[in-house]
Design a protein around this motif. Structure first.
Motif, PDB file in Angstrom:
ATOM      1  N   SER A  87       1.101  -0.853  -0.017  1.00 15.73           N
ATOM      2  CA  SER A  87      -0.001   0.179   0.330  1.00 15.73           C
ATOM      3  C   SER A  87       0.547   1.475  -0.076  1.00 15.73           C
ATOM      4  O   SER A  87       0.932   2.448  -0.270  1.00 15.73           O
ATOM      5  N   ASN A 113       2.360   1.447  -3.386  1.00 14.57           N
ATOM      6  CA  ASN A 113       1.786   1.413  -4.766  1.00 14.57           C
ATOM      7  C   ASN A 113       0.423   2.430  -4.743  1.00 14.57           C
ATOM      8  O   ASN A 113       0.744   3.445  -5.844  1.00 14.57           O
ATOM      9  N   GLN A 114       0.054   2.476  -4.188  1.00 15.47           N
ATOM     10  CA  GLN A 114      -0.781   3.467  -3.490  1.00 15.47           C
ATOM     11  C   GLN A 114      -0.609   4.631  -3.267  1.00 15.47           C
ATOM     12  O   GLN A 114      -0.228   5.806  -3.829  1.00 15.47           O
ATOM     13  N   SER A 133      -3.802  -2.735  -4.722  1.00 14.01           N
ATOM     14  CA  SER A 133      -4.096  -1.535  -4.295  1.00 14.01           C
ATOM     15  C   SER A 133      -3.415  -1.004  -6.669  1.00 14.01           C
ATOM     16  O   SER A 133      -3.499   0.684  -5.948  1.00 14.01           O
TER      17      SER A 133
END
Length: 253
Positions: free
Chosen positions: A110, A113-114, A158
């Motif tokens: 998370s 990627n996010q 994600s």
């Protein structure tokens, strides 16, 4: 002479990110190339310098780290004075069965990627707003955001999240002249995937077109979405998978 567009490309030491950086150099962009590993960054810059006639700089580090994000943006502004394109390509894949998946792995996927995509986009969009000349932003998603794939629940989540981020940001960024899209590659022959000796043959069998993508296949689509030719396209996801998501056969069957 027209000034070149300036692009930041993360996760570009090899694979898809490197191919996108190469394509942007070939279309006369000035590229700030980032990779987590310093050696990959330096090697990529050295190799691509022959194409870009010096229009490339490297900046290694974790592009989900706020300090590295500031360094990337600061380098572009110091060396060239503006930012026109950004490719949020850096990401990690941590496989694992859902019932056994750890908190630590989930948070790391998370974070990179996010959060990395969110905050690099935020930093660049602020610059583009001040420039008043707009820009183009591209996220790298995955077909796993569209079709189930075993042991990739956190990763798929994600990637679906950043596709929704691109769609949501149309509300705030379109009035500023900033376009934002996502590309979702399917099976692709990169340094990581080809370490599996069966990867190419497996995905050639499962892909309707008859072969997995090359990084250059993805880069061509990415270049289009970043370019002025796509000036009326924003908030969209382009799947580049040779038709796999149309039928979605599993490699595990």
């Amino acid at each position: 002479m027209k000034n070149p567009k300036v692009a930041i490309v993360t996760g570009a030491g090899q694979g898809i990110g490197l191919a996108i950086a190469r394509k942007l150099l070939e279309t006369d962009s000035y590229v700030i190339l980032n990779d987590l590993e310093k050696s990959l960054t330096e090697e990529a810059v050295a190799n691509l310098s022959r194409i870009g006639k010096g229009n490339i700089l490297g900046c290694s580090g974790d592009s989900s780290n706020p300090e590295v994000i500031s360094e990337l943006v600061g380098l572009a502004m110091k060396e060239v004075g503006h930012i026109d394109q950004v490719v949020c390509n850096a990401g990690i894949t941590l496989f694992g069965n859902f019932l056994d998946y750890s908190w630590a792995d989930f948070m790391e996927v998370s974070r990179v990627n996010q959060a990395g995509t969110f905050f690099l986009t935020q930093a660049v969009a602020r610059i583009m707003k001040e420039q008043e000349s707009g820009g183009s932003i591209l996220f790298t998603s995955s077909v796993t955001a569209h079709q189930s794939h075993e042991n990739l629940a956190a990763y798929a989540m994600s990637k679906a999240a950043i596709e929704m981020l691109a769609k949501n940001l149309v509300l705030e960024l379109a009035p500023l002249g900033i376009r934002i899209n996502t590309i979702a590659p399917g099976a692709t022959l990169t340094e990581r995937t080809t370490s599996d000796p069966d990867y190419a043959s497996t995905w050639s069998r499962l892909t309707p077109i008859g072969r997995p993508a090359t990084p250059e296949d993805i880069a061509e689509a990415a270049s289009f979405l970043l370019s002025d030719q796509a000036r009326h396209i924003t908030g969209q996801t382009l799947i580049v998978d040779g038709g796999w998501t149309a039928i979605s056969p599993s490699p595990y069957v």
